[in-house]
Scaffold this active site. Structure first.
Site, PDB file in Angstrom:
ATOM      1  N   ASN A 153       0.714  -1.121  -0.005  1.00 48.32           N
ATOM      2  CA  ASN A 153       0.067   0.172   0.093  1.00 48.32           C
ATOM      3  C   ASN A 153       0.755   1.350  -0.015  1.00 48.32           C
ATOM      4  OD1 ASN A 153       0.748  -0.663   2.402  1.00 48.32           O
ATOM      5  ND2 ASN A 153      -1.098   0.058   3.692  1.00 48.32           N
ATOM      6  N   GLU A 250       4.767  -4.392  12.035  1.00 51.34           N
ATOM      7  CA  GLU A 250       3.792  -3.701  11.682  1.00 51.34           C
ATOM      8  C   GLU A 250       2.480  -4.305  10.830  1.00 51.34           C
ATOM      9  OE1 GLU A 250       3.705  -0.874  13.006  1.00 51.34           O
ATOM     10  OE2 GLU A 250       5.656  -0.161  13.603  1.00 51.34           O
ATOM     11  N   CYS A 284      -3.469   0.407   6.761  1.00 53.10           N
ATOM     12  CA  CYS A 284      -3.518  -0.414   7.998  1.00 53.10           C
ATOM     13  C   CYS A 284      -4.193   0.099   9.185  1.00 53.10           C
ATOM     14  CB  CYS A 284      -1.978  -0.864   8.676  1.00 53.10           C
ATOM     15  SG  CYS A 284      -1.137   0.435   8.619  1.00 53.10           S
ATOM     16  N   GLU A 455       7.804   2.042  14.890  1.00 49.71           N
ATOM     17  CA  GLU A 455       8.336   2.803  13.812  1.00 49.71           C
ATOM     18  C   GLU A 455       8.411   4.310  13.988  1.00 49.71           C
ATOM     19  OE1 GLU A 455       7.032   0.962   9.986  1.00 49.71           O
ATOM     20  OE2 GLU A 455       8.918  -0.149  10.107  1.00 49.71           O
TER      21      GLU A 455
HETATM   22  P1  NDP Z   1       0.983  -9.779   3.396  1.00 53.86           P
HETATM   23  O1  NDP Z   1       1.050 -10.133   4.775  1.00 53.86           O
HETATM   24  O2  NDP Z   1       0.398 -10.621   2.370  1.00 53.86           O
HETATM   25  O3  NDP Z   1       2.468  -9.499   2.836  1.00 53.86           O
HETATM   26  C1  NDP Z   1       3.572  -8.637   3.509  1.00 53.86           C
HETATM   27  C2  NDP Z   1       4.787  -8.856   2.932  1.00 53.86           C
HETATM   28  O4  NDP Z   1       5.575 -10.078   3.187  1.00 53.86           O
HETATM   29  C3  NDP Z   1       4.909  -9.119   1.310  1.00 53.86           C
HETATM   30  O5  NDP Z   1       6.091  -8.605   0.815  1.00 53.86           O
HETATM   31  C4  NDP Z   1       4.813 -10.769   1.327  1.00 53.86           C
HETATM   32  O6  NDP Z   1       5.336 -11.115   0.098  1.00 53.86           O
HETATM   33  C5  NDP Z   1       5.779 -10.911   2.308  1.00 53.86           C
HETATM   34  N1  NDP Z   1       5.277 -12.564   2.846  1.00 53.86           N
HETATM   35  C6  NDP Z   1       4.501 -13.033   2.811  1.00 53.86           C
HETATM   36  N2  NDP Z   1       4.684 -14.305   3.048  1.00 53.86           N
HETATM   37  C7  NDP Z   1       5.778 -14.350   3.821  1.00 53.86           C
HETATM   38  C8  NDP Z   1       6.683 -15.201   4.702  1.00 53.86           C
HETATM   39  N3  NDP Z   1       6.396 -16.459   4.833  1.00 53.86           N
HETATM   40  N4  NDP Z   1       7.846 -14.971   5.039  1.00 53.86           N
HETATM   41  C9  NDP Z   1       8.566 -13.542   4.436  1.00 53.86           C
HETATM   42  N5  NDP Z   1       7.722 -12.876   3.870  1.00 53.86           N
HETATM   43  C10 NDP Z   1       6.577 -13.073   3.398  1.00 53.86           C
HETATM   44  O7  NDP Z   1       0.486  -8.529   3.325  1.00 53.86           O
HETATM   45  P2  NDP Z   1      -0.199  -7.387   2.171  1.00 53.86           P
HETATM   46  O8  NDP Z   1       1.083  -7.093   1.198  1.00 53.86           O
HETATM   47  O9  NDP Z   1      -1.294  -8.071   1.651  1.00 53.86           O
HETATM   48  O10 NDP Z   1      -0.262  -6.010   3.092  1.00 53.86           O
HETATM   49  C11 NDP Z   1      -1.608  -5.864   3.519  1.00 53.86           C
HETATM   50  C12 NDP Z   1      -1.407  -6.192   4.998  1.00 53.86           C
HETATM   51  O11 NDP Z   1      -0.444  -5.300   5.563  1.00 53.86           O
HETATM   52  C13 NDP Z   1      -2.704  -5.666   5.809  1.00 53.86           C
HETATM   53  O12 NDP Z   1      -2.909  -6.716   6.707  1.00 53.86           O
HETATM   54  C14 NDP Z   1      -2.328  -4.457   6.460  1.00 53.86           C
HETATM   55  O13 NDP Z   1      -3.026  -4.167   7.350  1.00 53.86           O
HETATM   56  C15 NDP Z   1      -0.710  -4.546   6.724  1.00 53.86           C
HETATM   57  N6  NDP Z   1      -0.055  -3.219   6.850  1.00 53.86           N
HETATM   58  C16 NDP Z   1       0.358  -2.719   7.959  1.00 53.86           C
HETATM   59  C17 NDP Z   1       0.947  -1.652   8.365  1.00 53.86           C
HETATM   60  C18 NDP Z   1       1.399  -1.153   9.610  1.00 53.86           C
HETATM   61  O14 NDP Z   1       2.455  -0.262   9.712  1.00 53.86           O
HETATM   62  N7  NDP Z   1       1.075  -1.712  10.610  1.00 53.86           N
HETATM   63  C19 NDP Z   1       1.085  -0.532   7.243  1.00 53.86           C
HETATM   64  C20 NDP Z   1       0.526  -1.167   5.844  1.00 53.86           C
HETATM   65  C21 NDP Z   1       0.037  -2.427   5.884  1.00 53.86           C
HETATM   66  P3  NDP Z   1       4.448 -11.015  -1.456  1.00 53.86           P
HETATM   67  O15 NDP Z   1       3.312 -10.097  -1.016  1.00 53.86           O
HETATM   68  O16 NDP Z   1       5.215 -10.634  -2.521  1.00 53.86           O
HETATM   69  O17 NDP Z   1       3.943 -12.470  -1.358  1.00 53.86           O
END
Ligand code: NDP
Length: 481
Positions: A153, A250, A284, A455
């Site tokens: 995002n 996060e 998020c 953060e």
């Molecule tokens: P995901 O949890 O699906 O993915 C996050 C990242 O982790 C991606 O780069 C993903 O790779 C990677 N990933 C997936 N599986 C693994 C694994 N087993 N080991 C290591 N890395 C892995 O989240 P989204 O990308 O769908 O983002 C949305 C989510 O992020 C929402 O839940 C949102 O709330 C949260 N978020 C939290 C924020 C905060 O600051 N608290 C800010 C922004 C978002 P890939 O996607 O390339 O497969």
């Protein structure tokens, strides 16, 4: 698009390609057009990235904090000079309106680099006097090589929010963007080199979860900072724990916004709009459970509907557009699935609900109850659930009935109540009479399942450094034999 990166990865100060990696299409979600292709990192690319980070980190940590800080501030300046091009790229990567990206993404990244660049020279230890001339001094040391794993995002912001404190403390970072938005972090890597960050200190590798997992389990990585969902957080935290690595998590939320009868209705409606529909709801910390006290409910809903008439959809690269498509077809499907569920479970569809292409209209459900799926699960799209309540105690209790604890807000003209309610809310980041402002000076992060660590702000320094304590004896060693 001439500002596009020229290869998939950025390793040891230069672009790197390895076409043996799986191809990932980068799609502009407004048109569905493939605007770039990157290759997932092969084990060889991951190894090169970590090895270069190990070497780069030694040089970087040997510089003075002030020198590192100067370079980070220079990077912030280059980002600001290129804000327009970086914002256009962010809009291609994510589909978020240019109207937003021009003010919220590269600028927020620059803020972080500037802030932590400013702090870098002041990261010192303590002198602790003891009896008989003995003393202890402490040193704040870097952790080593950190891995950053990002969500889709805010690709520029997430890369910078992790890089800025990590680098200020003398660490190197290997960053893996989400495979949905791989482009922006590469431009940040280019800018770091232009600003004078040594090769290897900030690397970018592309890939899906398997690449993230490879980083999280590599013994050369000292810390993993993840921005992502709770289920991914659980996996990454467990993988890091196996090697006793530091973590920052996060994660997601289902944050409550409490609107009391005495609130300024315009402020509350404005907060609810920002906290649900900005970035098409893909934030998020969004306040997706809007608890409105019964006396103000009709007024609140009426003004909300009136203000939603000002939504302008269209090509997000057009600066007059203020509401864009979802980041991907997959995310649009997830969101429409939740809208269908809201209807099925008996919530009143008060506004929106339609989908055209990947644009899901700002959607408001009223008469939502706590047990409904749309009030319990993170949707990560433009779906607001309006719930009503009678009194303060009830609102607090229901607001806290969730596994999440990222954010919360209260809208009231009674500031004593504002503070009292915020004290009782289980959330890491709270607002009184506003929503979703996250300046770099303020700690940002969650409690409960929403995360570990913070953060931004001085708090982040503690999460990217460790304290070494050194006892210095002035007298003889008093041994028993
Ligand atoms: P995901 O949890 O699906 O993915 C996050 C990242 O982790 C991606 O780069 C993903 O790779 C990677 N990933 C997936 N599986 C693994 C694994 N087993 N080991 C290591 N890395 C892995 O989240 P989204 O990308 O769908 O983002 C949305 C989510 O992020 C929402 O839940 C949102 O709330 C949260 N978020 C939290 C924020 C905060 O600051 N608290 C800010 C922004 C978002 P890939 O996607 O390339 O497969």
């Amino acid at each position: 698009m001439k500002q596009q990166p020229t290869a998939s990865h950025f390793v040891n100060g230069a672009y790197l390609e390895d076409t043996a990696g799986t191809v990932i299409d980068v799609i502009y979600s407004w048109t569905g057009e493939v605007i770039a292709k990157v290759h997932s990192a092969t084990p060889d690319v991951i190894d090169q990235a970590i090895a270069s980070a190990v070497e780069g980190q030694k040089k970087w940590a040997a510089m003075s904090g002030a020198e590192r800080g100067r370079i980070l501030v220079r990077a912030a300046n280059v980002i600001r000079e290129n804000n327009h091009a970086l914002s256009v790229l962010e809009t291609y990567d994510t589909g978020k309106p240019l109207q937003e990206t021009l003010v919220a993404d590269a600028t927020s990244g620059a803020d972080a680099l500037e802030y932590f660049g400013g702090l870098a020279g002041s990261l010192t230890g303590e002198y602790i006097p003891l009896a008989d001339g003995d003393f202890v001094y402490t040193k704040r040391e870097p952790l080593g090589v950190c891995a950053g794993i990002g969500a889709w995002n805010y690709p520029t912001q997430i890369a910078c929010w992790k890089a800025a404190p990590a680098l200020a403390c003398g660490n190197a970072l290997v960053f893996k963007p989400s495979e949905t938005t791989p482009l922006c972090a590469l431009k940040i890597a280019e800018i770091m080199i232009e600003a004078g960050v040594p090769a290897g200190v900030f690397n970018v590798v592309q890939g899906l979860g398997d690449v993230g997992a490879a980083l999280a389990t590599d013994p050369r990585i000292a810390k993993v900072s993840l921005t992502g969902s709770v289920p991914t957080g659980r996996k990454v935290y467990a993988a890091a724990a196996a090697q006793m690595k530091h973590v920052t998590m996060e994660l997601g939320g289902k944050s409550p916004m409490l609107v009391f009868d005495d609130a300024d209705v315009e402020a509350a409606v404005g907060g609810a709009i920002l906290g649900n529909f900005y970035s098409s709801g893909q934030v998020c910390s969004n306040g997706t459970r809007v608890f409105v006290q019964k006396g103000i409910k009709q007024k609140f809903l009426q003004r909300l509907k009136e203000r939603l008439a000002d939504v302008v959809t269209g090509d997000p690269q057009d600066e007059s557009v203020n509401f864009g498509p979802m980041v991907s077809a997959r995310q649009a499907d997830i969101v429409t699935g939740y809208i269908a569920k809201g209807r099925e479970e008996g919530a009143t569809l008060f506004a929106g609900g339609e989908r055209e292409g990947l644009v899901v209209a700002p959607t408001v459900f009223s008469d939502v109850t706590d047990d409904m799926t749309i009030a319990r699960e993170e949707i990560f799209g433009p779906v607001m659930a309006v719930l009503d309540f009678e009194d303060e105690e009830e609102a607090i209790r229901r607001a806290n009935e969730t596994e999440f604890g990222l954010s919360a807000a209260v809208f009231t003209k009674d500031l004593a109540r504002g503070h009292r309610v915020v004290d009782a809310l289980e959330a890491g980041t709270c607002w009184i009479n506003t929503y979703n402002l996250a300046p770099v000076e303020a700690p940002f992060g969650g409690v409960k399942a929403s995360g570990i660590g913070r953060e931004n702000s001085k708090e982040a320094i503690g999460h990217y450094s460790q304290v070494k304590s050194v006892y210095v004896a002035a007298g003889d060693v008093d041994a028993p034999y």
